[in-house]
Design a protein around this motif. Sequence first.
Motif, PDB file in Angstrom:
ATOM      1  N   ASN A  22      10.157 -21.003  51.124  1.00  0.00           N
ATOM      2  CA  ASN A  22      10.157 -21.418  52.668  1.00  0.00           C
ATOM      3  C   ASN A  22      10.741 -22.723  52.552  1.00  0.00           C
ATOM      4  O   ASN A  22      10.233 -23.974  52.955  1.00  0.00           O
ATOM      5  CB  ASN A  22       8.753 -21.853  52.834  1.00  0.00           C
ATOM      6  CG  ASN A  22       8.416 -21.566  53.870  1.00  0.00           C
ATOM      7  OD1 ASN A  22       9.613 -21.547  54.644  1.00  0.00           O
ATOM      8  ND2 ASN A  22       7.936 -22.374  54.742  1.00  0.00           N
ATOM      9  N   ARG A  23      11.780 -23.276  51.870  1.00  0.00           N
ATOM     10  CA  ARG A  23      12.709 -24.701  52.061  1.00  0.00           C
ATOM     11  C   ARG A  23      14.301 -24.434  52.008  1.00  0.00           C
ATOM     12  O   ARG A  23      14.143 -22.889  50.636  1.00  0.00           O
ATOM     13  CB  ARG A  23      11.908 -25.501  51.192  1.00  0.00           C
ATOM     14  CG  ARG A  23      11.953 -25.492  48.913  1.00  0.00           C
ATOM     15  CD  ARG A  23      10.864 -26.707  49.050  1.00  0.00           C
ATOM     16  NE  ARG A  23      11.921 -26.316  47.534  1.00  0.00           N
ATOM     17  CZ  ARG A  23      10.211 -26.026  46.040  1.00  0.00           C
ATOM     18  NH1 ARG A  23       9.870 -25.444  46.830  1.00  0.00           N
ATOM     19  NH2 ARG A  23      11.441 -25.834  44.908  1.00  0.00           N
ATOM     20  N   ILE A  24      14.714 -25.355  52.052  1.00  0.00           N
ATOM     21  CA  ILE A  24      16.217 -24.986  51.329  1.00  0.00           C
ATOM     22  C   ILE A  24      16.391 -25.842  50.194  1.00  0.00           C
ATOM     23  O   ILE A  24      15.839 -26.688  49.967  1.00  0.00           O
ATOM     24  CB  ILE A  24      17.130 -25.236  52.710  1.00  0.00           C
ATOM     25  CG1 ILE A  24      16.907 -27.172  52.801  1.00  0.00           C
ATOM     26  CG2 ILE A  24      15.944 -24.839  54.219  1.00  0.00           C
ATOM     27  CD1 ILE A  24      18.115 -27.677  53.928  1.00  0.00           C
ATOM     28  N   GLY A  25      17.367 -25.583  49.853  1.00  0.00           N
ATOM     29  CA  GLY A  25      17.641 -26.341  48.484  1.00  0.00           C
ATOM     30  C   GLY A  25      18.714 -27.849  49.065  1.00  0.00           C
ATOM     31  O   GLY A  25      19.170 -28.218  49.569  1.00  0.00           O
ATOM     32  N   GLU A  26      18.748 -28.431  47.703  1.00  0.00           N
ATOM     33  CA  GLU A  26      19.427 -29.723  47.842  1.00  0.00           C
ATOM     34  C   GLU A  26      20.541 -30.021  46.814  1.00  0.00           C
ATOM     35  O   GLU A  26      20.886 -28.918  45.642  1.00  0.00           O
ATOM     36  CB  GLU A  26      18.661 -31.043  47.022  1.00  0.00           C
ATOM     37  CG  GLU A  26      16.807 -30.917  47.793  1.00  0.00           C
ATOM     38  CD  GLU A  26      17.195 -30.853  49.618  1.00  0.00           C
ATOM     39  OE1 GLU A  26      18.236 -31.291  49.878  1.00  0.00           O
ATOM     40  OE2 GLU A  26      16.123 -31.003  50.495  1.00  0.00           O
ATOM     41  N   THR A  27      21.546 -30.302  47.236  1.00  0.00           N
ATOM     42  CA  THR A  27      22.881 -30.060  46.626  1.00  0.00           C
ATOM     43  C   THR A  27      22.822 -30.830  44.931  1.00  0.00           C
ATOM     44  O   THR A  27      23.408 -30.261  44.541  1.00  0.00           O
ATOM     45  CB  THR A  27      23.871 -31.900  47.397  1.00  0.00           C
ATOM     46  OG1 THR A  27      23.530 -32.753  47.063  1.00  0.00           O
ATOM     47  CG2 THR A  27      24.344 -31.284  48.873  1.00  0.00           C
ATOM     48  N   HIS A  28      21.965 -31.309  44.318  1.00  0.00           N
ATOM     49  CA  HIS A  28      21.150 -31.412  43.504  1.00  0.00           C
ATOM     50  C   HIS A  28      20.891 -30.059  42.332  1.00  0.00           C
ATOM     51  O   HIS A  28      21.010 -30.613  41.423  1.00  0.00           O
ATOM     52  CB  HIS A  28      20.372 -33.344  43.213  1.00  0.00           C
ATOM     53  CG  HIS A  28      19.174 -32.659  43.581  1.00  0.00           C
ATOM     54  ND1 HIS A  28      18.478 -32.251  42.719  1.00  0.00           N
ATOM     55  CD2 HIS A  28      18.313 -32.819  44.532  1.00  0.00           C
ATOM     56  CE1 HIS A  28      16.994 -31.652  43.369  1.00  0.00           C
ATOM     57  NE2 HIS A  28      17.371 -32.638  44.561  1.00  0.00           N
ATOM     58  N   ASP A  29      20.527 -29.366  43.328  1.00  0.00           N
ATOM     59  CA  ASP A  29      19.711 -28.216  42.425  1.00  0.00           C
ATOM     60  C   ASP A  29      20.771 -27.619  42.148  1.00  0.00           C
ATOM     61  O   ASP A  29      21.054 -26.997  40.772  1.00  0.00           O
ATOM     62  CB  ASP A  29      19.207 -27.296  43.204  1.00  0.00           C
ATOM     63  CG  ASP A  29      18.070 -27.712  44.114  1.00  0.00           C
ATOM     64  OD1 ASP A  29      16.702 -28.932  43.340  1.00  0.00           O
ATOM     65  OD2 ASP A  29      17.546 -28.097  45.222  1.00  0.00           O
ATOM     66  N   VAL A  30      22.285 -27.571  42.726  1.00  0.00           N
ATOM     67  CA  VAL A  30      23.707 -26.717  43.136  1.00  0.00           C
ATOM     68  C   VAL A  30      23.850 -28.083  41.788  1.00  0.00           C
ATOM     69  O   VAL A  30      24.704 -26.910  40.039  1.00  0.00           O
ATOM     70  CB  VAL A  30      24.302 -26.488  43.719  1.00  0.00           C
ATOM     71  CG1 VAL A  30      25.946 -25.518  43.354  1.00  0.00           C
ATOM     72  CG2 VAL A  30      23.224 -26.119  44.894  1.00  0.00           C
ATOM     73  N   ALA A  31      23.906 -29.510  41.154  1.00  0.00           N
ATOM     74  CA  ALA A  31      24.838 -29.755  40.537  1.00  0.00           C
ATOM     75  C   ALA A  31      24.060 -29.769  39.280  1.00  0.00           C
ATOM     76  O   ALA A  31      24.532 -29.550  37.928  1.00  0.00           O
ATOM     77  CB  ALA A  31      24.458 -30.849  40.698  1.00  0.00           C
ATOM     78  N   GLU A  32      22.428 -29.764  38.716  1.00  0.00           N
ATOM     79  CA  GLU A  32      22.102 -29.991  37.519  1.00  0.00           C
ATOM     80  C   GLU A  32      22.023 -27.753  37.100  1.00  0.00           C
ATOM     81  O   GLU A  32      22.451 -27.904  35.831  1.00  0.00           O
ATOM     82  CB  GLU A  32      20.768 -29.548  37.715  1.00  0.00           C
ATOM     83  CG  GLU A  32      19.913 -31.538  38.135  1.00  0.00           C
ATOM     84  CD  GLU A  32      18.935 -31.065  38.613  1.00  0.00           C
ATOM     85  OE1 GLU A  32      17.852 -29.784  38.667  1.00  0.00           O
ATOM     86  OE2 GLU A  32      18.237 -32.470  38.795  1.00  0.00           O
TER      87      GLU A  32
END
Length: 248
Positions: free
Chosen positions: A209-219
């Motif tokens: 129930n939340r969207i992702g952040e760009t740092h999630d993809v980077a990690e």
Amino acid sequence: MKTLTAIITGGSTGIGRAIAALFLKKGYNVVINSANEQNLIATFNELGPHQQLAMVAGDISKASTGKLLVETAIERFGSVDVLVNNAGIFASKPFLEVDEAHLDQFLNINLKGTFFTSQAAITQMLKQDGGAIINIGTVLVDHAIGGFPATAPISSKGGIHALTKQLAAEFGKKNIRVNGIAPGIIRSPLQEKNGISDADALAGLHLLNRIGETHDVAELALYLAESNFVTGEFINLDGGHMAGHHIG
């Protein structure tokens, strides 16, 4: 110990910029690319340190851009160890309104861009001890959403998913690992480009129930760059979007 070099396409904003920033922080040399030279220069100036950073402006749909990225990495830093094929476009249009020119935009930038940039990088990786390629796809390849018609970009991304597995098979014995990331809704400029002013309103698509952040993809990109025993995988980074859905 050798300093590794990563090429990141679409590296001036959003997910690509976050990946570039994290790789720089972890000590990589980084070559960033964007078709928007103004954005690229601004990001280059903001990111630093410039002894570890190079930039190449150019349209990734042209095979010459991929070759120039590899040449720049070799000239500046001596190797191509990681390629992140992040550059891409996405837009919604009803299937029956899609003409050839609209479809070609996505096939050229998304699929051909990934294809030929990978070709240039693998040519160099074969001269080294191997390398890693990370492709950016979408969960929508395997989990379609009614009411959001986007057959053209999703068709091109589907090609990227298939290409990832084929390249992993073809070059595994040469120690070249090829994986992909399929993001869910990520907070980035891409949402506004598609007319979504409040990306958080789409949080319900994800079990978390939340969207992702760009740092999630980077990690995750960093993990795939450094993991020596993962190849041929497309990992969903989607807060549970693919796993299931809520009722109410």
